[in-house]
Design a protein around this motif. Structure first.
Motif, PDB file in Angstrom:
ATOM      1  N   ASP A   1       0.876  -1.403   0.008  1.00  0.00           N
ATOM      2  CA  ASP A   1      -0.138  -0.173  -0.142  1.00  0.00           C
ATOM      3  C   ASP A   1       0.832   1.364  -0.134  1.00  0.00           C
ATOM      4  OD1 ASP A   1       0.182  -1.254   2.652  1.00  0.00           O
ATOM      5  OD2 ASP A   1      -0.370   0.796   3.251  1.00  0.00           O
ATOM      6  N   GLY A   2       2.187   1.086  -0.028  1.00  0.00           N
ATOM      7  CA  GLY A   2       2.995   2.519  -0.132  1.00  0.00           C
ATOM      8  C   GLY A   2       3.177   3.103   1.057  1.00  0.00           C
ATOM      9  N   ASP A   3       2.893   2.626   2.173  1.00  0.00           N
ATOM     10  CA  ASP A   3       3.068   3.403   3.444  1.00  0.00           C
ATOM     11  C   ASP A   3       4.570   3.191   3.893  1.00  0.00           C
ATOM     12  OD1 ASP A   3       2.591   0.925   4.685  1.00  0.00           O
ATOM     13  OD2 ASP A   3       0.935   1.891   5.947  1.00  0.00           O
ATOM     14  N   GLY A   4       5.083   2.068   3.424  1.00  0.00           N
ATOM     15  CA  GLY A   4       6.383   1.504   3.957  1.00  0.00           C
ATOM     16  C   GLY A   4       6.175   0.561   5.237  1.00  0.00           C
ATOM     17  N   THR A   5       5.225   0.323   5.618  1.00  0.00           N
ATOM     18  CA  THR A   5       4.953  -0.707   6.783  1.00  0.00           C
ATOM     19  C   THR A   5       4.678  -2.149   6.332  1.00  0.00           C
ATOM     20  OG1 THR A   5       2.762   0.231   7.092  1.00  0.00           O
ATOM     21  CG2 THR A   5       4.350   1.481   8.400  1.00  0.00           C
ATOM     22  N   ASP A   6       4.469  -2.177   5.184  1.00  0.00           N
ATOM     23  CA  ASP A   6       4.185  -3.594   4.666  1.00  0.00           C
ATOM     24  C   ASP A   6       5.163  -4.284   4.420  1.00  0.00           C
ATOM     25  OD1 ASP A   6       3.475  -2.540   0.955  1.00  0.00           O
ATOM     26  OD2 ASP A   6       5.337  -2.855   2.143  1.00  0.00           O
ATOM     27  N   GLY A   8       6.784  -5.259   1.700  1.00  0.00           N
ATOM     28  CA  GLY A   8       7.523  -4.897   0.525  1.00  0.00           C
ATOM     29  C   GLY A   8       8.870  -4.051   0.581  1.00  0.00           C
ATOM     30  N   GLY A   9       8.966  -3.403  -0.568  1.00  0.00           N
ATOM     31  CA  GLY A   9      10.275  -2.954  -0.399  1.00  0.00           C
ATOM     32  C   GLY A   9       9.938  -1.365   0.216  1.00  0.00           C
ATOM     33  N   GLY A  10      10.942  -0.627  -0.198  1.00  0.00           N
ATOM     34  CA  GLY A  10      10.677   0.776   0.886  1.00  0.00           C
ATOM     35  C   GLY A  10      11.498   0.722   1.870  1.00  0.00           C
ATOM     36  N   ALA A  11      12.759   0.198   2.234  1.00  0.00           N
ATOM     37  CA  ALA A  11      13.606   0.279   3.223  1.00  0.00           C
ATOM     38  C   ALA A  11      13.926   1.493   3.849  1.00  0.00           C
ATOM     39  CB  ALA A  11      14.797  -0.588   3.018  1.00  0.00           C
ATOM     40  N   PRO A  12      14.302   2.399   3.049  1.00  0.00           N
ATOM     41  CA  PRO A  12      14.491   3.787   3.456  1.00  0.00           C
ATOM     42  C   PRO A  12      13.144   4.281   4.346  1.00  0.00           C
ATOM     43  CG  PRO A  12      15.485   3.712   1.362  1.00  0.00           C
ATOM     44  CD  PRO A  12      14.400   2.374   1.606  1.00  0.00           C
ATOM     45  N   LEU A  13      11.943   4.283   3.812  1.00  0.00           N
ATOM     46  CA  LEU A  13      10.884   4.675   4.373  1.00  0.00           C
ATOM     47  C   LEU A  13      10.481   4.063   5.703  1.00  0.00           C
ATOM     48  CD1 LEU A  13       8.429   6.618   4.283  1.00  0.00           C
ATOM     49  CD2 LEU A  13       7.211   4.898   2.866  1.00  0.00           C
ATOM     50  N   LYS A  14      10.698   2.561   5.506  1.00  0.00           N
ATOM     51  CA  LYS A  14      10.359   1.757   6.725  1.00  0.00           C
ATOM     52  C   LYS A  14      11.434   2.150   7.898  1.00  0.00           C
ATOM     53  CE  LYS A  14       8.957  -2.633   4.650  1.00  0.00           C
ATOM     54  NZ  LYS A  14       9.527  -3.957   4.466  1.00  0.00           N
ATOM     55  N   LEU A  15      12.759   2.443   7.389  1.00  0.00           N
ATOM     56  CA  LEU A  15      13.507   3.032   8.489  1.00  0.00           C
ATOM     57  C   LEU A  15      13.076   4.685   9.066  1.00  0.00           C
ATOM     58  CD1 LEU A  15      17.096   1.858   7.137  1.00  0.00           C
ATOM     59  CD2 LEU A  15      15.876   0.668   9.113  1.00  0.00           C
TER      60      LEU A  15
END
Length: 112
Positions: A1-6, A8-15
């Protein structure tokens, strides 16, 4: 869903999200809300583990933070488990930047 909490990818956003959650958890701890602090710190840990893996020292430091919250909430056994993970973590023990935190962790274990 693109919020960085799923998952999937998006490691910088997750961090980034993990950083905010960690700070919020610290604030909740300081205000005395151990339950909410624990939720926030555990979610920060989940995100950091997903983005960095268990071998990263920031993950170990986040495990230590969970231990500090458990200790403040009266769960000494849980705190010992988490703090011990931090003080025995190879990346923490070999990085001089963590020397002060390592000493604090060892003092914390002695107090528990």
């Amino acid at each position: 869903d693109g919020d960085g909490t799923d998952g999937g990818g998006g490691a910088p956003l997750k961090l980034g999200v993990a950083d905010v959650l960690s700070l919020m958890g610290r604030c909740q701890l300081l205000s005395g809300d151990h339950g909410r602090s624990l939720e926030l710190c555990r979610e920060a840990l989940r995100l950091r583990r997903a983005a960095l893996g268990d071998s990263h020292p920031l993950v170990a430091a986040t495990v230590y933070n969970v231990g500090a919250v458990l200790s403040a909430g009266g769960d000494a056994a849980g705190a010992v488990e988490h703090v011990r993970y931090f003080v025995t973590h190879p990346a923490v023990r070999s990085d001089p930047r963590y020397a002060q935190h390592l000493a604090e962790g060892l003092r914390c274990l002695a107090d528990l």
